[in-house]
Design a protein around this motif. Sequence first.
Motif, PDB file in Angstrom:
ATOM      1  N   SER A  93      34.259 -29.022 -33.829  1.00  0.00           N
ATOM      2  CA  SER A  93      34.296 -29.846 -35.039  1.00  0.00           C
ATOM      3  C   SER A  93      33.010 -29.788 -35.841  1.00  0.00           C
ATOM      4  N   THR A  94      31.984 -29.128 -35.315  1.00  0.00           N
ATOM      5  CA  THR A  94      30.765 -28.897 -36.101  1.00  0.00           C
ATOM      6  C   THR A  94      30.392 -27.426 -36.013  1.00  0.00           C
ATOM      7  N   MET A  95      30.373 -26.776 -37.171  1.00  0.00           N
ATOM      8  CA  MET A  95      30.034 -25.356 -37.220  1.00  0.00           C
ATOM      9  C   MET A  95      28.682 -25.193 -37.907  1.00  0.00           C
ATOM     10  N   ALA A  96      27.860 -24.307 -37.342  1.00  0.00           N
ATOM     11  CA  ALA A  96      26.550 -24.006 -37.935  1.00  0.00           C
ATOM     12  C   ALA A  96      26.599 -22.587 -38.477  1.00  0.00           C
ATOM     13  N   MET A  97      26.796 -22.488 -39.806  1.00  0.00           N
ATOM     14  CA  MET A  97      26.868 -21.180 -40.467  1.00  0.00           C
ATOM     15  C   MET A  97      25.453 -20.689 -40.767  1.00  0.00           C
ATOM     16  N   VAL A  98      25.268 -19.379 -40.664  1.00  0.00           N
ATOM     17  CA  VAL A  98      23.938 -18.828 -40.923  1.00  0.00           C
ATOM     18  C   VAL A  98      23.882 -18.214 -42.319  1.00  0.00           C
ATOM     19  N   ALA A  99      22.916 -18.689 -43.116  1.00  0.00           N
ATOM     20  CA  ALA A  99      22.606 -18.089 -44.416  1.00  0.00           C
ATOM     21  C   ALA A  99      21.175 -17.553 -44.312  1.00  0.00           C
ATOM     22  N   TYR A 100      20.687 -16.960 -45.379  1.00  0.00           N
ATOM     23  CA  TYR A 100      19.423 -16.213 -45.265  1.00  0.00           C
ATOM     24  C   TYR A 100      18.530 -16.436 -46.477  1.00  0.00           C
ATOM     25  N   ALA A 101      17.212 -16.423 -46.193  1.00  0.00           N
ATOM     26  CA  ALA A 101      16.240 -16.468 -47.294  1.00  0.00           C
ATOM     27  C   ALA A 101      15.920 -15.061 -47.774  1.00  0.00           C
ATOM     28  N   THR A 102      16.247 -14.065 -46.952  1.00  0.00           N
ATOM     29  CA  THR A 102      15.859 -12.681 -47.298  1.00  0.00           C
ATOM     30  C   THR A 102      17.050 -11.726 -47.117  1.00  0.00           C
ATOM     31  N   GLN A 103      16.986 -10.610 -47.863  1.00  0.00           N
ATOM     32  CA  GLN A 103      18.073  -9.617 -47.796  1.00  0.00           C
ATOM     33  C   GLN A 103      18.066  -8.862 -46.464  1.00  0.00           C
ATOM     34  N   GLY A 104      16.870  -8.474 -46.008  1.00  0.00           N
ATOM     35  CA  GLY A 104      16.782  -7.631 -44.811  1.00  0.00           C
ATOM     36  C   GLY A 104      17.434  -8.274 -43.612  1.00  0.00           C
ATOM     37  N   MET A 105      17.165  -9.550 -43.420  1.00  0.00           N
ATOM     38  CA  MET A 105      17.714 -10.245 -42.250  1.00  0.00           C
ATOM     39  C   MET A 105      19.231 -10.393 -42.364  1.00  0.00           C
ATOM     40  N   ALA A 106      19.709 -10.665 -43.588  1.00  0.00           N
ATOM     41  CA  ALA A 106      21.160 -10.798 -43.798  1.00  0.00           C
ATOM     42  C   ALA A 106      21.857  -9.481 -43.443  1.00  0.00           C
ATOM     43  N   GLN A 107      21.287  -8.381 -43.920  1.00  0.00           N
ATOM     44  CA  GLN A 107      21.897  -7.064 -43.658  1.00  0.00           C
ATOM     45  C   GLN A 107      21.898  -6.754 -42.165  1.00  0.00           C
ATOM     46  N   LYS A 108      20.759  -6.965 -41.531  1.00  0.00           N
ATOM     47  CA  LYS A 108      20.647  -6.594 -40.113  1.00  0.00           C
ATOM     48  C   LYS A 108      21.517  -7.489 -39.234  1.00  0.00           C
ATOM     49  N   ASN A 109      21.614  -8.759 -39.592  1.00  0.00           N
ATOM     50  CA  ASN A 109      22.330  -9.696 -38.715  1.00  0.00           C
ATOM     51  C   ASN A 109      23.836  -9.615 -38.907  1.00  0.00           C
ATOM     52  N   VAL A 110      24.280  -9.578 -40.142  1.00  0.00           N
ATOM     53  CA  VAL A 110      25.734  -9.640 -40.377  1.00  0.00           C
ATOM     54  C   VAL A 110      26.257  -8.624 -41.392  1.00  0.00           C
ATOM     55  N   HIS A 111      25.432  -7.652 -41.759  1.00  0.00           N
ATOM     56  CA  HIS A 111      25.860  -6.607 -42.697  1.00  0.00           C
ATOM     57  C   HIS A 111      26.370  -7.189 -44.011  1.00  0.00           C
ATOM     58  N   MET A 112      25.714  -8.243 -44.466  1.00  0.00           N
ATOM     59  CA  MET A 112      26.045  -8.853 -45.760  1.00  0.00           C
ATOM     60  C   MET A 112      24.761  -8.934 -46.574  1.00  0.00           C
ATOM     61  N   SER A 113      24.919  -9.135 -47.892  1.00  0.00           N
ATOM     62  CA  SER A 113      23.742  -9.464 -48.689  1.00  0.00           C
ATOM     63  C   SER A 113      23.486 -10.965 -48.535  1.00  0.00           C
ATOM     64  N   ARG A 114      22.300 -11.356 -48.963  1.00  0.00           N
ATOM     65  CA  ARG A 114      21.969 -12.793 -48.938  1.00  0.00           C
ATOM     66  C   ARG A 114      22.980 -13.584 -49.775  1.00  0.00           C
ATOM     67  N   GLU A 115      23.337 -13.019 -50.921  1.00  0.00           N
ATOM     68  CA  GLU A 115      24.272 -13.721 -51.814  1.00  0.00           C
ATOM     69  C   GLU A 115      25.667 -13.822 -51.180  1.00  0.00           C
ATOM     70  N   GLN A 116      26.095 -12.744 -50.527  1.00  0.00           N
ATOM     71  CA  GLN A 116      27.424 -12.786 -49.875  1.00  0.00           C
ATOM     72  C   GLN A 116      27.460 -13.866 -48.792  1.00  0.00           C
ATOM     73  N   ALA A 117      26.392 -13.937 -48.013  1.00  0.00           N
ATOM     74  CA  ALA A 117      26.356 -14.949 -46.948  1.00  0.00           C
ATOM     75  C   ALA A 117      26.328 -16.355 -47.549  1.00  0.00           C
ATOM     76  N   ALA A 118      25.596 -16.514 -48.672  1.00  0.00           N
ATOM     77  CA  ALA A 118      25.539 -17.832 -49.326  1.00  0.00           C
ATOM     78  C   ALA A 118      26.920 -18.205 -49.867  1.00  0.00           C
ATOM     79  N   ASP A 119      27.598 -17.238 -50.497  1.00  0.00           N
ATOM     80  CA  ASP A 119      28.944 -17.520 -51.027  1.00  0.00           C
ATOM     81  C   ASP A 119      29.909 -17.869 -49.889  1.00  0.00           C
ATOM     82  N   ALA A 120      29.783 -17.167 -48.768  1.00  0.00           N
ATOM     83  CA  ALA A 120      30.649 -17.464 -47.623  1.00  0.00           C
ATOM     84  C   ALA A 120      30.374 -18.879 -47.095  1.00  0.00           C
ATOM     85  N   THR A 121      29.116 -19.281 -47.142  1.00  0.00           N
ATOM     86  CA  THR A 121      28.746 -20.638 -46.685  1.00  0.00           C
ATOM     87  C   THR A 121      29.403 -21.689 -47.574  1.00  0.00           C
ATOM     88  N   ILE A 122      29.365 -21.443 -48.881  1.00  0.00           N
ATOM     89  CA  ILE A 122      29.920 -22.420 -49.828  1.00  0.00           C
ATOM     90  C   ILE A 122      31.451 -22.492 -49.707  1.00  0.00           C
TER      91      ILE A 122
END
Length: 309
Positions: A93-122
């Motif tokens: 009942s509680t999910m912790a989604m990961v977003a990113y302050a930087t592009q490199g980490m987003a790409q390496k962790n989930v193969h997304m851009s920072r913006e894609q991860a932010a949009d997925a969070t929203i």
Amino acid sequence: MRERVIINDVGPRDGLQNQPKILSSAEKILLIESLLAAQISHIELGAFVSPKAVPAMAGTDQIVAAFDKDQAEFSVLVPNQKGYDMALAAGSSTMAMVAYATQGMAQKNVHMSREQAADATIAMAAQAKQDGTTLLATIATSFECPFDGMADPGIVADATARFLDLGVDMVVIADTIGAGNPGQVRSLMNRLVRENSADKLACHFHDTRALGMANVYAALESGVRRFDASIGGLGGCPFAPGASGNIATEDTVMMLEQMGFDTGIDLDALMRASDLAVELTGTAPGGRAKAWLKPHLAKQHLNKNDNLK
Ligand code: COA
Ligand code: ZN
């Protein structure tokens, strides 16, 4: 009355995801039971991520099923929509989604851009409202990224405000590789508390450069009253080179209690949980405070018994 500070123990997730030894579900459950015995009120149970990417997190559905919701506030990490859906199906009942302050980490962790991860969070925040779940958003590499260098505080501030405006329940500012210093923490957290509300913010620190407790103190001074910590100081991200253990729950609780805050955590039982983390993993550093704290607690009990005679 003492002021409450919430400790969210992320040991069963951040702590175990990168260990050389992969614990069985039964062992993970034992560790979580020991955290519950220490009265830890918030625990991250695991992650719904690809078992190919993070083999140690396989079987998180079994861990979720092993506990009743009323025992504590349990959360699980999710990296994308599929993870959210799996977590929901497993009864989280509680999910912790990961977003990113930087592009490199987003790409390496989930193969997304920072913006894609932010949009997925929203998008997830909107779904969480419909599903009646709580959505936390962790902003990884909020201070420094192992791939892109220093993070831009403006990006972290914009993402935080946007997430909270669009329905995320809480934002967790994460120093994924433990590179931030107390000056940076104070500056960023002062700004975020001013622009948002302290009760919507938490901090997640790693102790890589021995600045973990100093960073907790800096965030406390900014008004933050919720921290991720990991039993035994276990921790590290497989996709972030240089990430070492999280701040140890033992160190954090000791400092907070000695400063007069109330964590609600039973230190004696916490020492037992810490010993178990060491026994199960073989690697838990156990934090810095335990070498003093454990004999000190034993001596206190001895004195109490003397008084009773
Ligand atoms: N849980 C489990 N499996 C998942 C998943 C999730 N949340 N998201 C995707 N998958 C699966 C897909 O079903 C697919 O499986 P298949 O190979 O058997 O068909 C595979 O992973 C690849 O899916 P795809 O959509 O192409 O994703 P990707 O390859 O771009 O990314 C991730 C893979 C993001 C799922 C993977 O890198 C991951 O789980 N990362 C988590 C990182 C992490 O936990 N970091 C530490 C904590 S911050
Ligand atoms: Zn972490």
